[in-house]
Scaffold this motif. Structure first.
Motif, PDB file in Angstrom:
ATOM      1  N   HIS A  44       0.610  -1.039  -0.188  1.00  0.00           N
ATOM      2  CA  HIS A  44      -0.102   0.187   0.133  1.00  0.00           C
ATOM      3  C   HIS A  44       0.935   0.924   0.202  1.00  0.00           C
ATOM      4  CE1 HIS A  44      -4.136   2.186   1.102  1.00  0.00           C
ATOM      5  NE2 HIS A  44      -2.670   3.729   0.807  1.00  0.00           N
ATOM      6  N   HIS A  57     -10.841   2.712   1.321  1.00  0.00           N
ATOM      7  CA  HIS A  57     -10.047   1.489   2.374  1.00  0.00           C
ATOM      8  C   HIS A  57     -10.716   1.517   3.327  1.00  0.00           C
ATOM      9  CE1 HIS A  57      -6.736  -0.670   3.232  1.00  0.00           C
ATOM     10  NE2 HIS A  57      -6.168   0.020   2.379  1.00  0.00           N
ATOM     11  N   HIS A  68     -10.300   2.769  -4.671  1.00  0.00           N
ATOM     12  CA  HIS A  68     -11.073   2.097  -3.096  1.00  0.00           C
ATOM     13  C   HIS A  68     -11.213   3.012  -2.254  1.00  0.00           C
ATOM     14  CE1 HIS A  68      -8.369  -0.747  -1.439  1.00  0.00           C
ATOM     15  NE2 HIS A  68      -8.263  -0.671  -2.247  1.00  0.00           N
ATOM     16  N   HIS A  73      -4.281   3.205  -6.405  1.00  0.00           N
ATOM     17  CA  HIS A  73      -2.816   2.187  -6.539  1.00  0.00           C
ATOM     18  C   HIS A  73      -1.640   2.847  -7.072  1.00  0.00           C
ATOM     19  CE1 HIS A  73      -4.867  -2.122  -4.963  1.00  0.00           C
ATOM     20  NE2 HIS A  73      -5.448  -1.290  -3.934  1.00  0.00           N
ATOM     21  N   HIS A 120      -0.854  -5.725   2.804  1.00  0.00           N
ATOM     22  CA  HIS A 120      -1.879  -6.410   3.343  1.00  0.00           C
ATOM     23  C   HIS A 120      -2.186  -6.958   2.258  1.00  0.00           C
ATOM     24  CE1 HIS A 120      -4.754  -3.415   0.882  1.00  0.00           C
ATOM     25  NE2 HIS A 120      -3.829  -2.574   0.965  1.00  0.00           N
TER      26      HIS A 120
HETATM   27 CU1  C2O Z   1      -4.619  -0.693   1.306  1.00  0.00          CU
HETATM   28 CU2  C2O Z   1      -6.121  -1.195  -2.406  1.00  0.00          CU
HETATM   29  O1  C2O Z   1      -5.248  -1.417  -1.022  1.00  0.00           O
END
Ligand code: C2O
Ligand code: CU
Length: 464
Positions: free
Chosen positions: A97, A448, A446, A401, A137
């Motif tokens: 991330h 989060h 997106h 991203h 993650h």
């Molecule tokens: Cu922390 Cu799509 O992510």
């Protein structure tokens, strides 16, 4: 290992065998060519962990042997490699991330890489271009996997950074546990359709209000990552002078006191804290949001005062993020809304079975090899401004991203021109985020708050 003083740092990182810092430093000092260290092995595992008093919690997920997923240390501009080995009975991937990785390394299943099934592995390799605090993650069945523990912090070091006397890294997250210490349902649909389902137990580094020692009168670099699936924090530091030096992996243009600074899931806070001179004095990092404020962690002054001054800290080096060309930028409208449509979900990658949310009226139907059309198709190297509008009565931490954006303006407040990958947009706010589309591939965008992400508030940009 969460507290590093300069003295024990090399010893600790070598002992822990963490990503490269010990080894690569030694390589440089002895004049060896940058021989690549072995990949960091991140093996998912199901463990029992003592999160509450009483019985240990079963079905906790982690990476590696330690209880909490390790803090991964990388160096700006130096190659990093990791092997994900899946030791759990659920397919998984890793997303890095905030790190601007090549698209193939981004960890989004189906769209970008295959699922990694139990017993299988996947090799990640990239060179982090930016220094700062990031995290990792899974990007599959995320509400369960992240909710049960698979969230870890990444520190990307810059050898040119100003010298601190200690560093403290804090992974902030909640757990949804019953009185018996065991997991309860990860979400409630009625909450997913609102702000999200909050945890019942709040932790810092998987502990309730841990305390770390730091040199009296010294300068501490505190790095906190919000890896929770739902909670928005409002940070304050009591008992010491503290300044925000970086947010979301990038230095802030103007340092400021964290006076109830709001950050959402996915965001990172970096503070310079000047410890009190008196041995034994306590500094606390607090969350003052909502009706139940909480002390997250404390620092205790130890030893004779080092008599340092925050103003002596030089600036952090800016990351090499391309400057957006505002005059030539194309605008991308992006509206966040609730939706009444109930689009059948394709059920792969952890569907929650509902669609409460939409981006530009389209609810995401789940990660798939054949997703809906991208929100926009961008030309490699061109500048863009996302005109994002929140038509809902809830805050949403919107994460992009693969590329970093600059916060240009907000309809509701003065904003610093922060460089970031996640913007916490408040109810009824409009914001402009500018960036250069300099990383080819399909990039998810997106919310989060994972329940929002998984019930429609996801889309993607295609850069070609
Ligand atoms: Cu922390 Cu799509 O992510
Ligand atoms: Cu949201």
């Amino acid at each position: 290992m969460t507290v590093f003083t300069r003295r024990n740092f090399l010893k600790a990182s070598a002992a822990a065998g963490l990503a490269g810092i010990g080894a690569s430093t030694i390589g440089r000092l002895s004049g060896l060519a940058a021989a690549r260290t072995d990949p960091v092995v991140l093996k998912t595992a199901t463990i029992e962990a003592q999160l509450m008093n009483g019985a240990p919690t079963k079905n906790v997920l982690t990476y590696g042997d330690a209880v909490m997923p390790p803090v991964i240390r990388m160096r700006k501009g130096e190659p990093f490699a990791a092997r994900l080995v899946n030791g759990i009975d659920d397919p998984t991937t890793i997303h890095w991330h905030g790190i601007r990785v090549p698209n193939k390394m981004d960890g989004v299943p189906f769209m970008i890489q295959p699922y990694v099934y139990q017993g299988d592995h996947f090799d990640y390799a990239f060179t982090p271009p930016d220094a700062g605090t990031f995290w990792y993650h899974p990007h599959c069945n995320t509400l369960t996997q992240m909710g049960h523990g698979l969230t870890g912090v990444i520190v990307v070091e810059n050898p040119n950074d100003p010298a601190f006397d200690a560093e403290v890294v804090i992974n902030l997250r909640d757990w949804r546990l019953g009185d018996d210490g065991q997991f309860i349902e990860q979400f409630r649909p009625r909450d997913a359709a609102k702000g999200g389902t909050y945890g019942t137990l709040r932790t810092a580094n998987w502990l309730d209000q841990p305390q770390y020692d730091a040199p009296a009168g010294g300068l501490v670099r505190l790095r906190a990552a919000i890896t929770d699936v739902t909670r928005v924090y409002a940070f304050r530091v009591d008992g010491a002078e503290a300044a925000v030096i970086a947010l979301d992996g990038n230095p802030v243009p103007q340092r400021f006191a964290p006076d109830a600074l709001q950050l959402g899931p996915g965001q990172r806070l970096e503070l310079a804290i000047r410890m009190p001179d008196d041995e034994g004095a306590i500094v606390s990092l607090r969350d003052v949001r909502g009706t139940k404020p909480k002390i997250l962690a404390t620092l205790r002054s130890v030893g004779k005062s080092l008599k340092r001054d925050v103003r002596d800290l030089g600036p952090l080096e800016a990351n090499p993020v391309a400057e957006v060309d505002l005059a030539g930028a194309q605008h991308i409208p992006l509206a966040l809304s609730a939706t009444a449509e109930n689009v059948p979900n394709n059920g792969i990658c952890g569907s929650l079975g509902y669609s409460f949310w939409a981006i530009n009226k389209v609810p995401w139907s789940g990660d798939s090899p054949d997703p809906t059309a991208p929100l926009a198709e961008l030309k490699l190297g061109q500048s863009y401004v996302v005109d994002m509008e929140n038509l809902t009565p809830h805050a949403h931490p919107i994460h992009l991203h693969g590329m970093s954006f600059k916060v240009l303006s907000s309809s509701t407040r003065p904003v610093q021109p922060l460089i970031s990958d996640t913007y916490l947009i408040q109810a009824n706010e409009k914001v402009q985020l500018g960036f250069v589309a300099d990383n080819p591939g399909d990039w998810l965008l997106h919310c989060h708050i994972i329940e929002h992400q998984k019930t429609g508030m996801t889309s993607y940009l295609r850069v070609v």
